[in-house]
Design a protein around this motif. Sequence first.
Motif, PDB file in Angstrom:
ATOM      1  N   ARG A  46       0.816  -1.209   0.000  1.00 31.50           N
ATOM      2  CA  ARG A  46       0.000   0.000   0.000  1.00 31.50           C
ATOM      3  C   ARG A  46       0.854   1.264   0.000  1.00 31.50           C
ATOM      4  O   ARG A  46       0.410   2.305  -0.478  1.00 31.50           O
ATOM      5  CB  ARG A  46      -0.951  -0.019   1.192  1.00 31.50           C
ATOM      6  CG  ARG A  46      -2.086  -1.022   1.022  1.00 31.50           C
ATOM      7  CD  ARG A  46      -2.910  -1.197   2.284  1.00 31.50           C
ATOM      8  NE  ARG A  46      -3.197   0.026   2.984  1.00 31.50           N
ATOM      9  CZ  ARG A  46      -4.431   0.512   3.202  1.00 31.50           C
ATOM     10  NH1 ARG A  46      -5.484  -0.142   2.752  1.00 31.50           N
ATOM     11  NH2 ARG A  46      -4.600   1.628   3.875  1.00 31.50           N
ATOM     12  N   VAL A  47       2.058   1.186   0.518  1.00 30.40           N
ATOM     13  CA  VAL A  47       2.969   2.332   0.445  1.00 30.40           C
ATOM     14  C   VAL A  47       3.260   2.653  -1.019  1.00 30.40           C
ATOM     15  O   VAL A  47       3.230   3.812  -1.431  1.00 30.40           O
ATOM     16  CB  VAL A  47       4.269   2.065   1.246  1.00 30.40           C
ATOM     17  CG1 VAL A  47       5.331   3.101   0.929  1.00 30.40           C
ATOM     18  CG2 VAL A  47       3.973   2.019   2.742  1.00 30.40           C
ATOM     19  N   LEU A  48       3.526   1.629  -1.822  1.00 31.75           N
ATOM     20  CA  LEU A  48       3.775   1.853  -3.250  1.00 31.75           C
ATOM     21  C   LEU A  48       2.539   2.430  -3.931  1.00 31.75           C
ATOM     22  O   LEU A  48       2.653   3.317  -4.784  1.00 31.75           O
ATOM     23  CB  LEU A  48       4.209   0.568  -3.946  1.00 31.75           C
ATOM     24  CG  LEU A  48       4.439   0.684  -5.457  1.00 31.75           C
ATOM     25  CD1 LEU A  48       5.504   1.727  -5.782  1.00 31.75           C
ATOM     26  CD2 LEU A  48       4.814  -0.673  -6.045  1.00 31.75           C
ATOM     27  N   ILE A  49       1.363   1.963  -3.548  1.00 29.52           N
ATOM     28  CA  ILE A  49       0.138   2.518  -4.138  1.00 29.52           C
ATOM     29  C   ILE A  49       0.056   4.016  -3.854  1.00 29.52           C
ATOM     30  O   ILE A  49      -0.262   4.810  -4.739  1.00 29.52           O
ATOM     31  CB  ILE A  49      -1.100   1.770  -3.609  1.00 29.52           C
ATOM     32  CG1 ILE A  49      -1.114   0.331  -4.153  1.00 29.52           C
ATOM     33  CG2 ILE A  49      -2.389   2.502  -3.987  1.00 29.52           C
ATOM     34  CD1 ILE A  49      -2.124  -0.587  -3.496  1.00 29.52           C
ATOM     35  N   VAL A  84      12.523   6.859  -1.087  1.00 31.56           N
ATOM     36  CA  VAL A  84      12.315   5.532  -0.520  1.00 31.56           C
ATOM     37  C   VAL A  84      11.319   5.663   0.629  1.00 31.56           C
ATOM     38  O   VAL A  84      11.633   6.231   1.673  1.00 31.56           O
ATOM     39  CB  VAL A  84      13.633   4.920  -0.015  1.00 31.56           C
ATOM     40  CG1 VAL A  84      13.399   3.521   0.542  1.00 31.56           C
ATOM     41  CG2 VAL A  84      14.672   4.884  -1.133  1.00 31.56           C
ATOM     42  N   ALA A  85      10.107   5.150   0.418  1.00 29.84           N
ATOM     43  CA  ALA A  85       9.068   5.212   1.436  1.00 29.84           C
ATOM     44  C   ALA A  85       8.929   3.847   2.100  1.00 29.84           C
ATOM     45  O   ALA A  85       8.707   2.840   1.425  1.00 29.84           O
ATOM     46  CB  ALA A  85       7.737   5.645   0.816  1.00 29.84           C
ATOM     47  N   SER A  86       9.098   3.837   3.405  1.00 27.96           N
ATOM     48  CA  SER A  86       8.983   2.600   4.184  1.00 27.96           C
ATOM     49  C   SER A  86       8.815   2.998   5.636  1.00 27.96           C
ATOM     50  O   SER A  86       9.693   3.671   6.191  1.00 27.96           O
ATOM     51  CB  SER A  86      10.240   1.742   4.013  1.00 27.96           C
ATOM     52  OG  SER A  86      10.252   0.661   4.932  1.00 27.96           O
ATOM     53  N   SER A  87       7.703   2.618   6.237  1.00 27.83           N
ATOM     54  CA  SER A  87       7.493   3.030   7.631  1.00 27.83           C
ATOM     55  C   SER A  87       8.619   2.517   8.522  1.00 27.83           C
ATOM     56  O   SER A  87       9.160   3.263   9.331  1.00 27.83           O
ATOM     57  CB  SER A  87       6.124   2.579   8.140  1.00 27.83           C
ATOM     58  OG  SER A  87       5.983   1.185   8.065  1.00 27.83           O
TER      59      SER A  87
END
Length: 185
Positions: A46-49, A84-87
């Motif tokens: 969902r992060v990629l979405i 780079v998105a990643s919790s």
Amino acid sequence: MTEKWQSIIVKELETAMSAIDEEQLDALVDALMTPNRRVLCVGVGRVLISMKAWVKRLLHLGVDINYVGAETEGPVGPGDLVLVASSSGESIVPVQIAKKADSVGASVFYIGCTPDSSVDQIADQRLYLKGRTKFSGDDEVISIQPMSTLVEQQLYLLCDVIALEIMKRNGWTEETVKNHHANLE
């Protein structure tokens, strides 16, 4: 019952979004507005979405942007930017992409919740969000929503904040943005 959940979600978003560091946000907008720069986004699930929404909107604002894995993905190198998105900053794909981007001289910008994570240690710049990660302890959770939902929601809204700031800085109106929107719909 539905109104209760809506109210809780909106309050969580308001609390989390108000905690975003303005200097980090300005640095991200500056990075996106750097001329002659290719930008690639990476995330999973969902992060990629949410990041794909960034690609769509920021293209309307003249940013040369795409996401890792897209059929039209181009190369990056020195002077380019990889978001780079990643919790957690520890998911395998974002960590490996951050390492590869760094090795080819691209600038890495981490957007997530975890200072000192693997991605954060590679990143040149960062913007921290508030929310749950897969490694969060019970005392760290500020959301009743499952897993990293709050982070995914912030990412989506963050793009809209960035879009408005880019428009403001460039003196653009909605009409300007419409000129870059698809017209075969």
